[in-house]
Write a protein that holds these residues in place. Sequence first.
Motif, mmCIF file in Angstrom:
data_model
loop_
_atom_site.group_PDB
_atom_site.id
_atom_site.type_symbol
_atom_site.label_atom_id
_atom_site.label_comp_id
_atom_site.label_asym_id
_atom_site.label_seq_id
_atom_site.Cartn_x
_atom_site.Cartn_y
_atom_site.Cartn_z
ATOM 1 N N ILE A 153 0.896 -1.007 -0.240
ATOM 2 C CA ILE A 153 -0.148 -0.347 0.172
ATOM 3 C C ILE A 153 1.117 1.607 -0.164
ATOM 4 C CG2 ILE A 153 -1.672 1.999 1.089
ATOM 5 C CD1 ILE A 153 -2.751 -1.800 2.095
ATOM 6 N N LYS A 154 1.507 1.235 0.879
ATOM 7 C CA LYS A 154 2.538 2.007 0.871
ATOM 8 C C LYS A 154 3.894 2.117 -0.281
ATOM 9 C CE LYS A 154 3.510 2.787 5.994
ATOM 10 N NZ LYS A 154 4.476 2.551 7.139
ATOM 11 N N ALA A 213 -7.929 -9.506 -11.770
ATOM 12 C CA ALA A 213 -7.914 -10.465 -11.374
ATOM 13 C C ALA A 213 -8.335 -11.274 -10.314
ATOM 14 C CB ALA A 213 -6.805 -10.205 -11.035
ATOM 15 N N GLY A 214 -10.060 -11.095 -10.026
ATOM 16 C CA GLY A 214 -10.693 -11.715 -9.429
ATOM 17 C C GLY A 214 -10.181 -11.458 -7.840
ATOM 18 N N ARG A 222 -15.940 -5.104 -0.261
ATOM 19 C CA ARG A 222 -15.175 -5.946 -0.947
ATOM 20 C C ARG A 222 -13.777 -6.322 -0.060
ATOM 21 N NH1 ARG A 222 -19.215 -5.776 -3.232
ATOM 22 N NH2 ARG A 222 -20.098 -6.480 -5.050
ATOM 23 N N ALA A 223 -13.371 -7.745 0.566
ATOM 24 C CA ALA A 223 -12.609 -7.476 1.071
ATOM 25 C C ALA A 223 -11.974 -9.318 0.031
ATOM 26 C CB ALA A 223 -13.349 -8.094 1.774
ATOM 27 N N ILE A 224 -10.902 -8.372 0.831
ATOM 28 C CA ILE A 224 -9.823 -9.843 0.030
ATOM 29 C C ILE A 224 -9.318 -10.537 1.024
ATOM 30 C CG2 ILE A 224 -7.778 -10.810 -1.569
ATOM 31 C CD1 ILE A 224 -8.442 -7.215 -2.060
ATOM 32 N N ALA A 245 -1.781 -7.227 -9.373
ATOM 33 C CA ALA A 245 -3.267 -7.194 -9.092
ATOM 34 C C ALA A 245 -3.185 -5.850 -7.829
ATOM 35 C CB ALA A 245 -4.022 -8.037 -9.384
ATOM 36 N N PHE A 246 -3.180 -6.463 -6.818
ATOM 37 C CA PHE A 246 -2.850 -6.037 -5.458
ATOM 38 C C PHE A 246 -2.890 -4.787 -5.942
ATOM 39 C CE2 PHE A 246 -1.948 -3.796 -1.110
ATOM 40 C CZ PHE A 246 -3.038 -4.280 -0.448
ATOM 41 N N LYS A 247 -1.482 -4.302 -6.051
ATOM 42 C CA LYS A 247 -1.339 -2.327 -6.358
ATOM 43 C C LYS A 247 -2.125 -1.904 -7.053
ATOM 44 C CE LYS A 247 3.038 -3.467 -7.145
ATOM 45 N NZ LYS A 247 4.594 -2.985 -7.008
#
Length: 132
Positions: A38-39, A87-88, A100-102, A114-116
Amino acid sequence: MEKTGSQAGKSPSELIDGRIEELGDWRGEMLSRLRALIKEVDPEVAEEWKWRGVPVWEDAGMICTGETYKAVVKLTFAKGAALPDPAGLFNSSLEGNTRRAIDFGEGEEIDEEAFKALVRAAVALNRLKAKR
């Protein structure tokens, strides 16, 4: 909505550091890695400590929260339903109209690109809404 910016004189970032250290297992490692990503995407991100112990990342609004449970580390994106997720990655809290959560389990790999992309999209959406 309770927001505690410091407990015992600690900053939110120090409180998050403490949570990662106190977990002392894969969940702390996972939360630390997700925090670093995240950072990396948003070096200006603000870290907060809300609701009696939930790490929160914000930029022009809430990006996501990072909760730790026995079996998962859950990152909940405040406006996740409005974000593209080709990317689902979203695999939890799918029934609502907003969040929405992971859920990341022990040993799971993070699709970092995909997360970034999700974090970038969340920041862009927050900034767009803040301009209006």
